[in-house]
Design a protein around this motif. Structure first.
Motif, PDB file in Angstrom:
ATOM      1  N   THR A 161     -13.162   3.971 -15.270  1.00 10.23           N
ATOM      2  CA  THR A 161     -14.494   4.204 -14.685  1.00 10.23           C
ATOM      3  C   THR A 161     -14.813   5.687 -14.548  1.00 10.23           C
ATOM      4  O   THR A 161     -15.960   6.054 -14.320  1.00 10.23           O
ATOM      5  CB  THR A 161     -14.594   3.553 -13.297  1.00 10.23           C
ATOM      6  N   GLY A 162     -13.780   6.524 -14.661  1.00  8.73           N
ATOM      7  CA  GLY A 162     -13.973   7.968 -14.506  1.00  8.73           C
ATOM      8  C   GLY A 162     -14.039   8.415 -13.063  1.00  8.73           C
ATOM      9  O   GLY A 162     -14.359   9.569 -12.778  1.00  8.73           O
ATOM     10  N   THR A 163     -13.718   7.511 -12.123  1.00 13.34           N
ATOM     11  CA  THR A 163     -13.834   7.827 -10.704  1.00 13.34           C
ATOM     12  C   THR A 163     -12.598   7.379  -9.938  1.00 13.34           C
ATOM     13  O   THR A 163     -12.112   6.265 -10.109  1.00 13.34           O
ATOM     14  CB  THR A 163     -15.061   7.136 -10.086  1.00 13.34           C
ATOM     15  N   TRP A 164     -12.105   8.260  -9.083  1.00 15.37           N
ATOM     16  CA  TRP A 164     -10.966   7.960  -8.214  1.00 15.37           C
ATOM     17  C   TRP A 164     -11.460   8.006  -6.766  1.00 15.37           C
ATOM     18  O   TRP A 164     -11.758   9.054  -6.236  1.00 15.37           O
ATOM     19  CB  TRP A 164      -9.866   8.977  -8.451  1.00 15.37           C
ATOM     20  N   TYR A 165     -11.544   6.834  -6.156  1.00 10.94           N
ATOM     21  CA  TYR A 165     -11.959   6.749  -4.757  1.00 10.94           C
ATOM     22  C   TYR A 165     -10.737   6.874  -3.858  1.00 10.94           C
ATOM     23  O   TYR A 165      -9.736   6.167  -4.032  1.00 10.94           O
ATOM     24  CB  TYR A 165     -12.665   5.418  -4.484  1.00 10.94           C
ATOM     25  N   THR A 166     -10.805   7.770  -2.890  1.00 13.40           N
ATOM     26  CA  THR A 166      -9.677   8.022  -1.999  1.00 13.40           C
ATOM     27  C   THR A 166     -10.182   8.468  -0.634  1.00 13.40           C
ATOM     28  O   THR A 166     -11.331   8.928  -0.506  1.00 13.40           O
ATOM     29  CB  THR A 166      -8.746   9.109  -2.580  1.00 13.40           C
ATOM     30  N   GLN A 233     -14.535   2.791   4.476  1.00 14.57           N
ATOM     31  CA  GLN A 233     -15.155   2.543   3.173  1.00 14.57           C
ATOM     32  C   GLN A 233     -14.107   2.132   2.146  1.00 14.57           C
ATOM     33  O   GLN A 233     -14.324   1.213   1.345  1.00 14.57           O
ATOM     34  CB  GLN A 233     -15.890   3.803   2.703  1.00 14.57           C
ATOM     35  N   LEU A 234     -12.958   2.796   2.184  1.00 15.22           N
ATOM     36  CA  LEU A 234     -11.904   2.497   1.226  1.00 15.22           C
ATOM     37  C   LEU A 234     -11.349   1.087   1.449  1.00 15.22           C
ATOM     38  O   LEU A 234     -11.177   0.321   0.492  1.00 15.22           O
ATOM     39  CB  LEU A 234     -10.780   3.518   1.336  1.00 15.22           C
ATOM     40  N   SER A 235     -11.094   0.741   2.687  1.00 17.31           N
ATOM     41  CA  SER A 235     -10.566  -0.593   2.976  1.00 17.31           C
ATOM     42  C   SER A 235     -11.580  -1.671   2.628  1.00 17.31           C
ATOM     43  O   SER A 235     -11.218  -2.754   2.145  1.00 17.31           O
ATOM     44  CB  SER A 235     -10.143  -0.709   4.441  1.00 17.31           C
ATOM     45  N   GLY A 236     -12.871  -1.382   2.827  1.00 15.03           N
ATOM     46  CA  GLY A 236     -13.904  -2.337   2.459  1.00 15.03           C
ATOM     47  C   GLY A 236     -13.919  -2.603   0.971  1.00 15.03           C
ATOM     48  O   GLY A 236     -14.073  -3.754   0.532  1.00 15.03           O
ATOM     49  N   GLY A 237     -13.754  -1.545   0.171  1.00 15.49           N
ATOM     50  CA  GLY A 237     -13.707  -1.716  -1.276  1.00 15.49           C
ATOM     51  C   GLY A 237     -12.498  -2.520  -1.713  1.00 15.49           C
ATOM     52  O   GLY A 237     -12.591  -3.361  -2.612  1.00 15.49           O
ATOM     53  N   MET A 238     -11.359  -2.271  -1.067  1.00 21.33           N
ATOM     54  CA  MET A 238     -10.142  -3.026  -1.402  1.00 21.33           C
ATOM     55  C   MET A 238     -10.289  -4.490  -1.015  1.00 21.33           C
ATOM     56  O   MET A 238      -9.851  -5.383  -1.745  1.00 21.33           O
ATOM     57  CB  MET A 238      -8.940  -2.414  -0.680  1.00 21.33           C
ATOM     58  N   LEU A 247      -1.519  -5.385   2.362  1.00 20.64           N
ATOM     59  CA  LEU A 247      -1.499  -4.343   1.346  1.00 20.64           C
ATOM     60  C   LEU A 247      -2.597  -3.320   1.600  1.00 20.64           C
ATOM     61  O   LEU A 247      -2.390  -2.116   1.421  1.00 20.64           O
ATOM     62  CB  LEU A 247      -1.663  -4.975  -0.038  1.00 20.64           C
ATOM     63  N   ILE A 248      -3.762  -3.783   2.033  1.00 20.86           N
ATOM     64  CA  ILE A 248      -4.846  -2.860   2.389  1.00 20.86           C
ATOM     65  C   ILE A 248      -4.390  -1.938   3.510  1.00 20.86           C
ATOM     66  O   ILE A 248      -4.582  -0.715   3.459  1.00 20.86           O
ATOM     67  CB  ILE A 248      -6.105  -3.638   2.812  1.00 20.86           C
ATOM     68  N   GLU A 249      -3.770  -2.509   4.531  1.00 22.54           N
ATOM     69  CA  GLU A 249      -3.287  -1.705   5.654  1.00 22.54           C
ATOM     70  C   GLU A 249      -2.267  -0.674   5.185  1.00 22.54           C
ATOM     71  O   GLU A 249      -2.309   0.491   5.591  1.00 22.54           O
ATOM     72  CB  GLU A 249      -2.663  -2.600   6.719  1.00 22.54           C
ATOM     73  N   MET A 250      -1.368  -1.080   4.306  1.00 21.36           N
ATOM     74  CA  MET A 250      -0.350  -0.172   3.803  1.00 21.36           C
ATOM     75  C   MET A 250      -0.978   0.982   3.016  1.00 21.36           C
ATOM     76  O   MET A 250      -0.662   2.154   3.236  1.00 21.36           O
ATOM     77  CB  MET A 250       0.633  -0.923   2.915  1.00 21.36           C
ATOM     78  N   LEU A 251      -1.901   0.645   2.103  1.00 15.11           N
ATOM     79  CA  LEU A 251      -2.496   1.673   1.245  1.00 15.11           C
ATOM     80  C   LEU A 251      -3.400   2.626   2.019  1.00 15.11           C
ATOM     81  O   LEU A 251      -3.345   3.844   1.825  1.00 15.11           O
ATOM     82  CB  LEU A 251      -3.272   1.004   0.110  1.00 15.11           C
ATOM     83  N   VAL A 252      -4.225   2.088   2.898  1.00 11.42           N
ATOM     84  CA  VAL A 252      -5.144   2.940   3.661  1.00 11.42           C
ATOM     85  C   VAL A 252      -4.375   3.800   4.659  1.00 11.42           C
ATOM     86  O   VAL A 252      -4.710   4.970   4.869  1.00 11.42           O
ATOM     87  CB  VAL A 252      -6.222   2.083   4.359  1.00 11.42           C
ATOM     88  N   SER A 253      -3.342   3.248   5.273  1.00 14.11           N
ATOM     89  CA  SER A 253      -2.546   4.051   6.207  1.00 14.11           C
ATOM     90  C   SER A 253      -1.793   5.154   5.470  1.00 14.11           C
ATOM     91  O   SER A 253      -1.565   6.234   6.027  1.00 14.11           O
ATOM     92  CB  SER A 253      -1.579   3.171   7.000  1.00 14.11           C
ATOM     93  N   THR A 254      -1.433   4.909   4.224  1.00 13.97           N
ATOM     94  CA  THR A 254      -0.802   5.951   3.415  1.00 13.97           C
ATOM     95  C   THR A 254      -1.789   7.080   3.137  1.00 13.97           C
ATOM     96  O   THR A 254      -1.438   8.269   3.216  1.00 13.97           O
ATOM     97  CB  THR A 254      -0.289   5.369   2.085  1.00 13.97           C
ATOM     98  N   GLU A 255      -3.029   6.716   2.812  1.00 13.40           N
ATOM     99  CA  GLU A 255      -4.062   7.738   2.607  1.00 13.40           C
ATOM    100  C   GLU A 255      -4.249   8.578   3.877  1.00 13.40           C
ATOM    101  O   GLU A 255      -4.363   9.807   3.822  1.00 13.40           O
ATOM    102  CB  GLU A 255      -5.381   7.062   2.226  1.00 13.40           C
TER     103      GLU A 255
END
Length: 293
Positions: A161-166, A233-238, A247-255
């Motif tokens: 997509t050419g986009t990295w959301y973080t 916003q990130l967790s909503g997209g996930m 997994l959402i909690e793990m990834l967003v907490s890592t961010e």
């Protein structure tokens, strides 16, 4: 003859450790024991003359039997992340079994700063470290930084997509490859540091997402723009993508942990253990650009 055992030997890190024990540490196959919940998955190790044993973190008595006669034990943290507290219970059972079996030295794969981390699973590592220290076992704790390979979870889709959301917000981390962590663990098994040691394994530089995206774009020839979001916003997209809550909690907490600067540290502990420099992010992606699509 020193005998070492690797738990989780059928996993990616475990297989890497066994390969390094044979290649770099020059251990004989007869000195190595590969442990797994399913020994049948270790046929390749067995074919090399390596003994295999059933090691199930949910079977304390079986672990005590499996650890008998072992001089040095590598406990690779389990993948049980979906059920709260299960992983730390498994780790504590492994530590207790090692103590009962009379293991000479334990090596454990932890994470950087588990006592000051926002990552959802950090308490698992902190509690395991505390259990090891309370056990009177001789130990080496290897605090592995975020694997460079973890970028494969999202970068192929991001490049498409050419986009990295973080939501890292410009925070930095010093990625280290799983292969380098395997080499460090093998070195610690073959020749542990004197006494008890807690070492943090990092790459040679700490980079923000924008720097990583530039490296990836150069390696692949594809543009990759970083878009900073809030955690919500990130967790909503996930969630919209169908990811499970744990997994959402793990990834967003890592961010959030990256954003807070808790991964922004560089050490020379990898070089101390292995005698060589860790692989850079740029070199890793140049050599693995085909996997990015």
């Amino acid at each position: 003859m020193t005998k070492v055992l690797v738990t989780g030997a059928s996993g990616q890190l475990g297989r890497g450790v066994i390969a390094e024990l044979l290649k770099q540490a020059k251990l004989e196959p007869s000195q190595i024991v590969a442990g797994s919940r399913d020994p049948a998955s270790l046929a390749d190790a067995q074919a090399k003359g390596i003994e295999t044993r059933r090691v199930d973190f949910d079977d304390p008595n079986g672990m005590e039997e499996a650890f008998a006669g072992i001089d040095r034990l590598l406990i690779i943290s389990s993948g049980e992340l979906a059920v709260p507290s299960k992983r730390v219970q498994q780790h504590k059972a492994a530590v207790a079994a090692a103590a009962k079996a009379g293991v000479g030295h334990v090596i454990y794969t932890s994470m950087p700063n588990p006592d000051n981390s926002l990552i959802s699973f950090a308490p698992d590592h902190l509690n395991t470290e505390q259990a090891i220290k309370a056990s009177d076992l001789s130990y080496t704790i290897l605090r592995n930084s975020w694997y460079t390979e973890n970028y494969f979870m999202n970068l192929p889709q991001n490049l498409a997509t050419g986009t990295w959301y973080t939501s890292q917000g410009g925070g930095k981390l010093a990625n280290i490859t799983r292969g380098d962590c395997a080499a460090a663990a093998a070195a610690a098994l073959a020749s542990p540091p004197e006494g008890n040691a807690t070492l943090t394994l990092t790459g040679p530089e700490s980079l923000a997402a924008e720097a990583v995206s530039g490296i990836v774009a150069k390696a692949t020839g594809k543009p990759l723009a970083v878009v900073q979001l809030t955690d919500e916003q990130l967790s909503g997209g996930m969630r919209g993508a169908g990811l499970p809550d744990f997994l959402i909690e793990m990834l967003v907490s890592t961010e959030a942990n990256i954003r807070a600067g808790n991964f922004d540290l560089v050490t020379d502990h990898f070089e101390q253990l292995t005698g060589r420099k860790p692989q850079t992010v740029a070199d890793f992606f140049e050599k693995n650009k085909a996997a990015l699509g």
